[in-house]
Design a protein around this motif. Structure first.
Motif, mmCIF file in Angstrom:
data_model
loop_
_atom_site.group_PDB
_atom_site.id
_atom_site.type_symbol
_atom_site.label_atom_id
_atom_site.label_comp_id
_atom_site.label_asym_id
_atom_site.label_seq_id
_atom_site.Cartn_x
_atom_site.Cartn_y
_atom_site.Cartn_z
ATOM 1 N N LEU A 1 0.818 -1.209 0.000
ATOM 2 C CA LEU A 1 0.000 0.000 0.000
ATOM 3 C C LEU A 1 0.852 1.258 0.000
ATOM 4 C CD1 LEU A 1 -2.860 1.171 0.281
ATOM 5 C CD2 LEU A 1 -2.626 0.925 2.742
ATOM 6 N N TYR A 2 2.065 1.175 0.574
ATOM 7 C CA TYR A 2 2.863 2.390 0.731
ATOM 8 C C TYR A 2 3.517 2.831 -0.569
ATOM 9 C CZ TYR A 2 1.727 1.592 5.442
ATOM 10 O OH TYR A 2 0.991 1.407 6.575
ATOM 11 N N PRO B 1 1.878 3.218 -3.763
ATOM 12 C CA PRO B 1 1.097 4.317 -4.340
ATOM 13 C C PRO B 1 1.091 5.555 -3.461
ATOM 14 C CG PRO B 1 -0.314 2.485 -3.706
ATOM 15 C CD PRO B 1 1.078 1.994 -3.661
ATOM 16 N N LEU B 2 1.295 5.366 -2.156
ATOM 17 C CA LEU B 2 1.229 6.514 -1.256
ATOM 18 C C LEU B 2 2.452 7.423 -1.358
ATOM 19 C CD1 LEU B 2 -0.432 5.053 1.933
ATOM 20 C CD2 LEU B 2 -1.425 6.413 0.138
ATOM 21 N N VAL C 1 2.950 9.186 -3.718
ATOM 22 C CA VAL C 1 2.373 10.396 -4.316
ATOM 23 C C VAL C 1 2.148 11.478 -3.271
ATOM 24 C CG1 VAL C 1 0.421 11.333 -5.600
ATOM 25 C CG2 VAL C 1 1.138 9.005 -6.007
ATOM 26 N N VAL C 2 1.639 11.074 -2.102
ATOM 27 C CA VAL C 2 1.321 12.071 -1.085
ATOM 28 C C VAL C 2 2.429 12.192 -0.040
ATOM 29 C CG1 VAL C 2 -1.175 12.199 -1.279
ATOM 30 C CG2 VAL C 2 -0.143 10.338 -0.016
#
Lengths: 202, 215
Positions: free
Chosen positions: B101-102, B104-105, B107-108
């Motif tokens: 999950l980390y 794609p994160l 991006v933020v």
């Protein structure tokens, strides 16, 4: 009904977004100095997370998957979240100035909050989400996605509100200057994480 | 204007270390430091995105109107994160699995947006690429060190190699993650303030100034 309770317990406590999955740590540490702003931030995030799930889940299952362009998900999701936050801000300003005054200043920060993008990515990962809320992989649908978004957001609110209460107390203590600020906040978070660890044993 | 590469390098790795000094990008730091190897995977992915986005933003800095610069930056970053995700899926499936999950994160991740906003949108291409590289190295080093610390204490191993049969479960739990991060920031702040104090002492002695007057 049992399903419903399972989602609440899993999303809010066992897999709490902040202290177990480490999503949305920036606002958790940054906006938790006093109770009122922590609550405002928490509710604003909950609202955006719920709406995000409501929009991104159908986009993914009804548009991206049939067209075989799943790899576009990151770009599309961040675009949806950014425009959603912008629209909520405009709508609040127009229709509910009181709510805007309470939540407005936190809204721009939410676009770059990993909890929001995190929940959008999590609910489309069918295998993982089905494991988390204990349903069969095939029976995942938009209802579960939105509920999960809502209660994960409430879990975030719970953690940030707890944190603000503890930090208000800790701020009065004499603290070594190297521990002031982030380190002491993280030690407080460490204790909250220990408390939440108990739920994982259920 | 001559670019001071030495300053960019020390800023990125030590004086402005994104993880320990600026405390940016905390989510992956807390989540992935259970093992030293995770730190290297995450560090490499972030470094790649940082360098690419810094270069592209620096190239386009005169074309992007300042009112829409943040959405433009986010779009550029999201493109490179998608690229990294596809690359890792093919080349390093292990890393893809661990980062989960980390990935794609990224991006933020505030580090990347912060560098885009405060450095790449104001500096030339080569300086921005260097800044991206050293900020990335600073992030990777901090994550790997914290990962090694937690892996040694929590699992009695480092980089997956078992050292001894002694484990403290606390350090591999989420509470231990917060504790380790707090400890590292505090130690970093202590060490850097001690070093700058001793430097100041040396300087004032060289200048023949009165030390007590300065303090």
């Amino acid at each position: 009904m049992a399903q419903f309770i399972m989602i609440i317990v899993s999303a809010m406590f066992i897999n709490n977004f902040v202290v177990v999955q480490f999503l949305g740590i920036c606002p958790f540490l940054g906006v938790s100095k006093d109770f009122k702003s922590a609550l405002g931030m928490g509710l604003a995030v909950t609202f955006v997370m719920t709406l995000t799930c409501l929009i991104t889940y159908p986009i993914y299952t009804l548009i991206l998957v049939p067209l075989n362009i799943e790899y576009m998900e990151i770009i599309i999701f961040i675009f949806v979240i950014a425009s959603l936050v912008q629209m909520i801000e405009m709508a609040l300003k127009r229709f509910s100035p009181t709510l805007y005054n309470a939540m407005g200043i936190y809204l721009p920060l939410i676009t770059t909050n990993c909890a929001v993008l995190g929940v959008a990515e999590l609910v489309i990962d069918t295998k993982q989400i089905a494991g988390l809320i204990g349903i069969a992989t095939g029976s995942m649908n938009i209802g579960f996605a939105v509920l999960y978004g809502l209660f994960a957001g409430l879990g975030f609110t719970l953690a940030i509100v707890l944190m603000s209460g503890l930090r208000e107390k800790v701020a009065r203590l004499p603290i070594n200057k190297h521990l002031k600020g982030f380190p002491i906040a993280m030690i407080v978070a460490c204790f909250i994480a220990m408390a939440f660890y108990v739920f994982a044993l259920i | 204007m001559k670019t001071n590469f030495k300053k960019i390098a020390t800023d990125g790795v030590i004086t402005q270390n994104p993880t320990l000094k600026l405390v940016l990008g905390t989510c992956p730091t807390l989540a992935l430091t259970t093992m030293a190897m995770n730190g290297i995977y995450m560090g490499l992915a972030v470094t790649f995105v940082l360098i690419c986005s810094n270069v592209l933003i620096s190239l386009l800095r005169k074309l992007i109107p300042s009112q829409v610069r943040i959405p433009a930056f986010v779009l550029i970053i999201a493109t490179f994160v998608t690229l990294v995700r596809l690359l890792l899926d093919k080349l390093l499936p292990d890393a893809y699995e661990v980062l989960g999950l980390y990935l794609p994160l990224i991006v933020v991740n505030c580090i990347i947006l912060a560098r885009a906003e405060s450095f790449a949108s104001k500096n030339g291409v080569i300086a921005s690429a260097t800044d991206g590289l050293f900020m990335g190295i600073g992030f990777t080093l901090a994550l790997t060190l914290m990962g090694a610390f937690r892996e040694i204490l929590g699992a009695g191993a480092v980089f997956g190699i078992t050292l001894w049969n002694f484990q403290i479960g606390f350090f591999s739990s989420s509470a231990g993650s917060f504790f380790t991060y707090a400890l590292f920031i505090a130690i970093f702040s202590l060490v850097s303030s001690t070093i700058s104090k001793s430097k100041r002492k040396k300087l004032s002695r060289l200048n023949g100034e009165n030390l007590t007057a300065e303090v």
